[in-house]
Scaffold this motif. Sequence first.
Motif, short mmCIF file in Angstrom:
data_model
loop_
_atom_site.label_atom_id
_atom_site.label_comp_id
_atom_site.label_asym_id
_atom_site.label_seq_id
_atom_site.Cartn_x
_atom_site.Cartn_y
_atom_site.Cartn_z
N VAL A 450 0.61 -1.17 0.10
CA VAL A 450 -0.02 -0.15 0.14
C VAL A 450 0.77 1.10 0.00
CG1 VAL A 450 -1.95 -1.16 1.28
CG2 VAL A 450 -0.12 0.02 2.60
N ALA A 456 -5.27 8.11 4.54
CA ALA A 456 -6.72 7.86 4.39
C ALA A 456 -6.96 6.34 4.10
CB ALA A 456 -7.51 8.15 3.17
N GLY A 457 -7.92 5.68 4.89
CA GLY A 457 -8.20 4.13 4.88
C GLY A 457 -7.25 3.20 5.60
N GLY A 460 -8.36 0.94 9.02
CA GLY A 460 -9.07 -0.58 8.66
C GLY A 460 -8.26 -1.55 8.79
N LEU A 461 -7.02 -1.08 8.00
CA LEU A 461 -5.81 -2.06 7.80
C LEU A 461 -5.02 -2.09 9.37
CD1 LEU A 461 -4.42 -3.81 5.82
CD2 LEU A 461 -3.12 -1.78 5.23
N VAL A 464 -7.10 -4.48 11.49
CA VAL A 464 -7.06 -5.98 11.27
C VAL A 464 -5.60 -6.69 11.70
CG1 VAL A 464 -6.90 -7.59 9.11
CG2 VAL A 464 -8.47 -5.84 9.22
N HIS A 467 -5.66 -7.15 15.25
CA HIS A 467 -6.22 -8.20 15.71
C HIS A 467 -5.55 -9.60 15.34
CE1 HIS A 467 -10.43 -5.92 15.24
NE2 HIS A 467 -9.90 -5.51 16.34
N GLN A 505 -12.56 -16.29 10.37
CA GLN A 505 -13.05 -14.99 10.82
C GLN A 505 -13.31 -15.16 12.35
OE1 GLN A 505 -13.82 -12.36 9.46
NE2 GLN A 505 -14.97 -11.69 11.37
N GLN A 508 -10.20 -13.73 13.89
CA GLN A 508 -10.52 -12.23 13.87
C GLN A 508 -11.32 -11.44 15.16
OE1 GLN A 508 -8.77 -9.51 11.99
NE2 GLN A 508 -7.35 -11.03 11.29
N GLU A 561 -10.94 8.41 12.09
CA GLU A 561 -11.37 7.15 11.33
C GLU A 561 -11.28 5.68 12.20
OE1 GLU A 561 -8.81 5.89 7.93
OE2 GLU A 561 -10.36 6.80 6.59
N ARG A 564 -14.08 5.38 14.77
CA ARG A 564 -15.23 5.07 14.10
C ARG A 564 -15.23 3.76 13.38
NH1 ARG A 564 -17.17 8.61 8.91
NH2 ARG A 564 -16.18 6.82 7.85
N PHE A 565 -14.20 3.38 12.82
CA PHE A 565 -14.06 1.91 12.54
C PHE A 565 -14.25 0.79 13.66
CE2 PHE A 565 -12.23 0.18 8.33
CZ PHE A 565 -12.82 -0.99 8.54
N MET B 30 -14.76 1.08 4.41
CA MET B 30 -14.17 2.17 5.07
C MET B 30 -15.00 2.36 6.58
SD MET B 30 -11.66 3.58 3.27
CE MET B 30 -11.41 5.19 3.26
N GLY B 31 -14.61 1.58 7.61
CA GLY B 31 -15.30 1.79 8.86
C GLY B 31 -16.75 1.48 8.36
N ASP B 32 -17.94 2.38 8.91
CA ASP B 32 -19.14 2.00 8.67
C ASP B 32 -19.69 2.55 7.28
OD1 ASP B 32 -18.93 4.48 9.30
OD2 ASP B 32 -20.36 4.74 10.74
N ASN B 81 -13.80 -9.91 8.47
CA ASN B 81 -13.22 -8.81 8.49
C ASN B 81 -12.56 -8.18 7.32
OD1 ASN B 81 -13.17 -8.99 11.51
ND2 ASN B 81 -11.71 -7.53 11.22
N LEU B 83 -11.92 -6.12 4.05
CA LEU B 83 -12.10 -4.96 3.68
C LEU B 83 -12.24 -4.51 2.39
CD1 LEU B 83 -8.77 -3.65 5.79
CD2 LEU B 83 -11.31 -3.40 6.56
N ALA B 140 -16.35 -16.44 5.66
CA ALA B 140 -15.80 -16.41 6.92
C ALA B 140 -14.59 -17.38 7.16
CB ALA B 140 -16.68 -16.47 8.10
N PHE B 158 -7.31 -5.89 0.58
CA PHE B 158 -7.34 -4.83 -0.43
C PHE B 158 -7.88 -5.43 -1.75
CE2 PHE B 158 -3.46 -6.07 1.84
CZ PHE B 158 -3.12 -4.82 2.48
#
Lengths: 594, 199
Positions: A450, A456-457, A460-461, A464, A467, A505, A508, A561, A564-565, B30-32, B81, B83, B140, B158
């Motif tokens: 990346v 930005a973004g 989320g990464l 993960v 976790h 899952q 996670q 961010e 919120r995530f 992106m989050g929610d 999870n 993305l 999952a 990604f």
Amino acid sequence: MYGWHRKILVVDLTSGTFQEEALPGEVAHTWLGGRGLGTYWLYHHLEQGIDPLGADNHLVFAAGPLAGTRAPASGRVSASTKSPLTGTVFDSNAGGAFGVRLKSCGYEALVVTGRSASPVYLKVSPGTVSLEPAEALWGQDTRAAHRHLAGAGGPGSSVVCIGPAGENLVRFASVAVDGRRSLGRGGLGAVMGAKGLKGIVARGNMPTAIADPEGAGFVCYEMEKVLKANPVTSQALPEFGTAVLVNLLNQAGAWPAGNFRQSSFSGAEAISGEALAGSLMEKRFACYRCPIGCGRLTRTSRDRGEGPEYESIWALGANLGVEDLQVIAEANYLCNRLGLDTISTGGTLACAAELGLEADFGRPGVLLDLIEKIAFRRGVGDELAEGSRRLAEKYGRPELAMQVKGLELPAYDPRGLKGQGLAYATSNRGGCHLRANMLGPEILGTPKRVNRFAWAGKAGLVIVMQHTSAVLDSLVMCKFTSFALGDEHYARLLTRVTGEEYRPQDLQVIGERVWNLERLFNLREGFARADDTLPPRLTSTPVSDGPGRGQIVELEPMLGEYYRFREWDEHGRPTPAKLARLGLTEVGSGGDAV
Amino acid sequence: MRYEEFALVGRDLFASGLISSHGGNLSVRMGDRVLITRRGAMLAHLTDEDIIETGLHKNDSGVALASSEIIVHRAIYRQTNALAVVHAHPLCAVTLSLYQDTLVPVDSEGSYLLHQVPVVAAAMTIGSEEVASLVAPVLASYRVVVVRGHGSFAVGQFLEEAWQWTSALEASCQILYRVKLLGQPIKEYRQQSENYHTW
């Protein structure tokens, strides 16, 4: 009872008594072991506000459900406590074989409480636990103490012990594991020292029961195949060790130097993994059942030992302006012998240099002398032994401590890896690279590359990765395996070993649950959004040259961010809905729950 | 272009023949919030205006423009999870899904990356609650799943990753298809391949 022995050994050093506690199946299934189990235990057994160096603190050594199986790199140990350096919940994780040896005594975890009136060491074997006098060992360095304790344990035993730094309550004292590895960060050595516990010897022969041995064998075969096929785990780490990163990070302009005043180091080549392999290197070594083998045994003209690892080369090298690999290696050996975390030692010394207290670390003897002063709290060493945050605050320059929540930052300049900056700021144990491995996507391209300068973004990464890190620490498997393996490998092996279904899952979600419980612990201790931050140098002083020229860490938008995530409120508190989904509602409201 | 990866992956999906001119869809979480390709967008020619933002848990006006598969994408994000999600219509994978309940690669790359790919069957195959309820739980545990007679859903951290699983799936299915045409048992070169169906 597949996978877990379902027993925890609790040792009270104040009374000198032991008791076995059952590990309920549901707790094992939910928290796995290692960091997850340690966090669960500490949340439920520690009162808010206790002194980390007091008798009330607990120290939890825990193995994982895969220890004792063919799983690669699964002999490790996790240790959790309330840190005297950060005041947060804190787990540290080390290679060697202590985890699997503890487990082969029939215990998933060993909890140490109380404080001994005189120095002792603990000896554990199946059905036999004893506290032995350790007055004669008190004051010995970790090499000597290890030799003595390994001899007392006999062949096939595993040893953890502290050196003088732990005895002298240095807030970043480490714990040596099997003479070669360390529970390095967070001052766990000081917690042992405060309890009067010099070391622990474990030796056992109880096998781990496997629900589906054939299925587990197939998954292990697949895991080993993938580890051999990946160049990071089959070539770079075996050939150059962790120090392979020196040139990579320096060329990326993300290798901090001089207390993060620069983002690259002119002397990097001379102290790189390639230089180490061509000069001091004697041979490689591997931890228990590890096919990677990133360990280095090295020799200088005056000494020999393990390492230096990548982080130590940086902390005792680039960060202090030292470009002599021999000096760095000997400083590293000395830290290991005295039982000091090399990252925090280097970070604190770099802070002291900027405060004008010390300098000229490259001059022969200066660095080694200062390290000794820290371990024995002599002279200026007594101030340094408190860590960079307390040191800088004492001198009225808190901005000069390169730390988060009191933990000194490691060897990645987050102005060149924005996601790593967010990972530092939000880490539950403070400034650490091991809570979320953003090195993978931002530098190595694993699993995919990346844009490292974009923010930005990234939230989320990072989440993960946090976790995944929590899961690996709870399985107590080496994070380096995750350069090649994914959740599906770990989940399928765990299912076949335990006979209980885990989907990728589900892992996670376990990681998320561990992360949120750690957050709840820290919130209970008074931590807040203001602590999810970075030193101002990283958020307001642009990099002056190189590939990252002009970059800062845009922390605030990333943090918004991130919250919120995570479904946390603007103060960084998990929302009731989030806690409910994770089964933490009762815990979050101060009650009890699995 | 706000999100260049959408354009890159969309172009490659079409160039590889894994979607028709207006088929397939892509999204990231992106989050929610969810960013998803516009309904009817040509993935080979995506522009900024083709990337639609809408809620993960709640509808808003963005949903009027979003891909008709938004319901499946949302279910995947809620239950995993992931993305990023890539939905495509790979010809051989869809063909084989009409005959098999699971696709087990025999080639090296597919064996290495996928081991096996489940097939789920629904009567209402496009934009349906039924597909959403079948696909999300499978993802999952697996990287990619095929909806019988329809197409694939792949997940990743990604878009590139989800695209990789999609591409590898179709490559494996091309080989499986040819193996079936030849009608001869293969000479096994792998160890423990008999266990792949247990993955």
